[in-house]
Design an enzyme around this catalytic site. Structure first.
Site, PDB file in Angstrom:
ATOM      1  N   LYS A   1     -11.480  -6.185   8.011  1.00 55.15           N
ATOM      2  CA  LYS A   1     -10.176  -5.715   8.791  1.00 55.15           C
ATOM      3  C   LYS A   1      -9.915  -6.708   9.999  1.00 55.15           C
ATOM      4  CE  LYS A   1      -7.843  -2.861   8.000  1.00 55.15           C
ATOM      5  NZ  LYS A   1      -6.562  -2.620   7.080  1.00 55.15           N
TER       6      LYS A   1
ATOM      7  N   GLY B   1       0.753  -1.184   0.021  1.00 54.93           N
ATOM      8  CA  GLY B   1       0.093  -0.002  -0.094  1.00 54.93           C
ATOM      9  C   GLY B   1       0.844   1.181  -0.012  1.00 54.93           C
ATOM     10  N   ALA B   2       2.092   1.204  -0.728  1.00 49.10           N
ATOM     11  CA  ALA B   2       3.090   2.261  -0.475  1.00 49.10           C
ATOM     12  C   ALA B   2       2.607   3.535  -1.312  1.00 49.10           C
ATOM     13  CB  ALA B   2       4.508   1.697  -0.946  1.00 49.10           C
ATOM     14  N   GLY B   3       1.799   3.452  -2.073  1.00 51.77           N
ATOM     15  CA  GLY B   3       1.075   4.439  -2.856  1.00 51.77           C
ATOM     16  C   GLY B   3       0.155   5.259  -2.327  1.00 51.77           C
ATOM     17  N   GLY B   4      -0.468   4.742  -1.199  1.00 55.38           N
ATOM     18  CA  GLY B   4      -1.689   5.281  -0.492  1.00 55.38           C
ATOM     19  C   GLY B   4      -1.160   6.452   0.489  1.00 55.38           C
ATOM     20  N   PHE B   5      -2.206   6.982   1.020  1.00 54.68           N
ATOM     21  CA  PHE B   5      -2.106   8.094   1.906  1.00 54.68           C
ATOM     22  C   PHE B   5      -1.170   7.836   3.004  1.00 54.68           C
ATOM     23  CE2 PHE B   5      -4.322  10.149   5.652  1.00 54.68           C
ATOM     24  CZ  PHE B   5      -3.837  11.325   5.688  1.00 54.68           C
ATOM     25  N   LEU B   6      -1.364   6.643   3.687  1.00 51.04           N
ATOM     26  CA  LEU B   6      -0.481   6.350   4.996  1.00 51.04           C
ATOM     27  C   LEU B   6       0.714   5.806   4.303  1.00 51.04           C
ATOM     28  CD1 LEU B   6       0.261   6.214   7.995  1.00 51.04           C
ATOM     29  CD2 LEU B   6      -1.113   3.976   7.703  1.00 51.04           C
TER      30      LEU B   6
ATOM     31  N   TYR C   1     -16.726  -3.779   5.953  1.00 48.42           N
ATOM     32  CA  TYR C   1     -15.151  -3.350   5.755  1.00 48.42           C
ATOM     33  C   TYR C   1     -14.616  -3.605   6.995  1.00 48.42           C
ATOM     34  CZ  TYR C   1     -11.366   0.062   6.639  1.00 48.42           C
ATOM     35  OH  TYR C   1     -10.110   0.445   7.042  1.00 48.42           O
TER      36      TYR C   1
END
Length: 377
Positions: free
Chosen positions: A162, A12-17, A158
């Site tokens: 998680k 998820g390196a392209g995401g917000f966090l 969701y």
């Protein structure tokens, strides 16, 4: 304990966090040997940011699907630390349940299997406060912690996905690796994350601009929560990664989850938007559009209409009863356990977080105004 010489995979390196975690890792004084950045897609802006920080640490871009087993094995080969932030976030029920499960649950399980096969020693999972609640009754929690007993079994897809993924991560702790070593895992449960680049803040800003610079009130003032700044939750991941490499600290952390907050004042979700932009001249509505009970049943009615129309047309309501409960339930947690077990201390004060986020919002206001004008035309 230092991360010097470590090879790390961030999903998820392209995401917000994810972008913020990568940035902190690349800014480390003692360079990592390598950071592998995994995501299904990267924006050109994200790639430009990564290039700015490239120096002593080798950066490798891995574009692929978290459900692809051979791809995950290639990504994990030679890595000793995985920070798993990749997931589909869905608060409105826009995503098909099967896809949500495949990515959030099955994807996490396949990544864990790849870690065992490829001898990855340390695994940190980005969970969410929603695995705890609030429950459908809207029972509040004030300054809770990891020992707080709360009757809830996540029902919204969701939150359930998680929770199942987090359970898989924590149960995987102690698994024997292919080379005879041992996998060590932990999970971080952040509060609602805000900061520069936050897609939810941008969505609320757009509605505010359409409402003559006045934020819509979607949560009552008494529904206090404690959001966390993106820089601080990213910093918590880095500190947890360092601590897992320390044998003394790792024995307390293994198989544990941690609530991550900071010193952001306890406010409602709607009032957070206002606090971040009040210096820009924005206002906020004084009350909910209708009494809370009526709003709850109105949202439930919209869901029923959506269900009845499903055979003919896909109608996605703008809200649902779960979201109304989530936004209007007091729900605050302490970060004391994270501070005690792995030394987490917020890196940014509330004033710094507020200033940085406010500056980002101010920078995108002209662009958002033009975008909304072009859509209306």
């Amino acid at each position: 304990m230092s991360l010097s010489g470590v090879s790390c995979l961030v999903t998820g390196a392209g995401g917000f966090l994810g972008q913020r975690i990568v940035r902190l890792l690349l800014e480390e004084e003692e360079a990592l040997a390598e950071i592998r950045l995994l995501d299904k897609a990267f924006s050109s802006e994200a790639l430009e940011r990564f290039e700015q920080f490239q120096g002593k640490t080798e950066v490798k871009i891995l574009q692929g699907d978290i459900r692809d087993v051979p791809f995950l094995h290639r990504a994990c080969q030679g890595v000793s630390l995985v920070i798993h932030t990749a997931s589909i976030i869905d608060t409105l029920g826009l995503v098909e349940k099967q896809l949500l499960w495949e990515v959030n649950v099955t994807g996490t399980q396949r990544l864990l299997e790849a870690c065992v096969r490829c001898n990855v020693q340390h695994f940190i999972y980005t969970s969410t406060i929603e695995v705890t609640g609030p429950n459908c009754k809207g029972d509040p929690i004030f300054n809770g912690d990891e020992d707080t007993v709360y009757k809830s079994a996540p029902k919204f897809p969701y939150a359930r996905s998680k929770r199942l993924a987090e359970d898989s991560v924590l149960k995987a702790d102690g698994q024997t690796l292919k080379d005879g070593g041992m996998l060590m895992t932990c999970a971080l449960r952040p509060m609602y994350i805000f900061g520069e680049g936050c897609p939810f803040l941008q969505g609320h800003l757009d509605k505010c601009l359409l409402n003559k610079n006045v934020y819509l009130r979607f949560s009552r003032k008494q529904a206090l929560v404690n959001p966390v700044y993106v820089g601080n939750i990213a910093w918590a991941h880095v500190q947890a990664a360092k601590a897992l490499r320390d044998p003394q600290k790792a024995q307390h952390m293994r198989g544990q989850f941690y609530y991550i907050s900071d010193d952001t004042p306890h406010v409602s979700y709607a009032d957070l938007n206002f606090e971040l932009t009040r210096d820009l001249g924005f206002g906020i509505e004084s009350r909910l559009p209708m009494p809370l009970t009526m709003l709850y049943y109105f949202s439930l009615l919209l869901e029923i209409v959506s269900f009845l129309l499903r055979p003919f047309v896909r109608y996605v309501p703008s809200t649902n009863h779960h979201l109304v409960t989530l936004l209007n339930t007091p729900f605050t947690f302490s970060y004391r356990k994270a501070q005690k077990d792995f030394g987490y201390v917020p890196r940014y004060t509330w004033e710094e977080a507020r200033q940085r986020t406010g500056q980002w919002i101010a920078s995108i206001v002209p662009q958002r105004r033009e975008c909304l004008k072009s859509k209306a035309a």
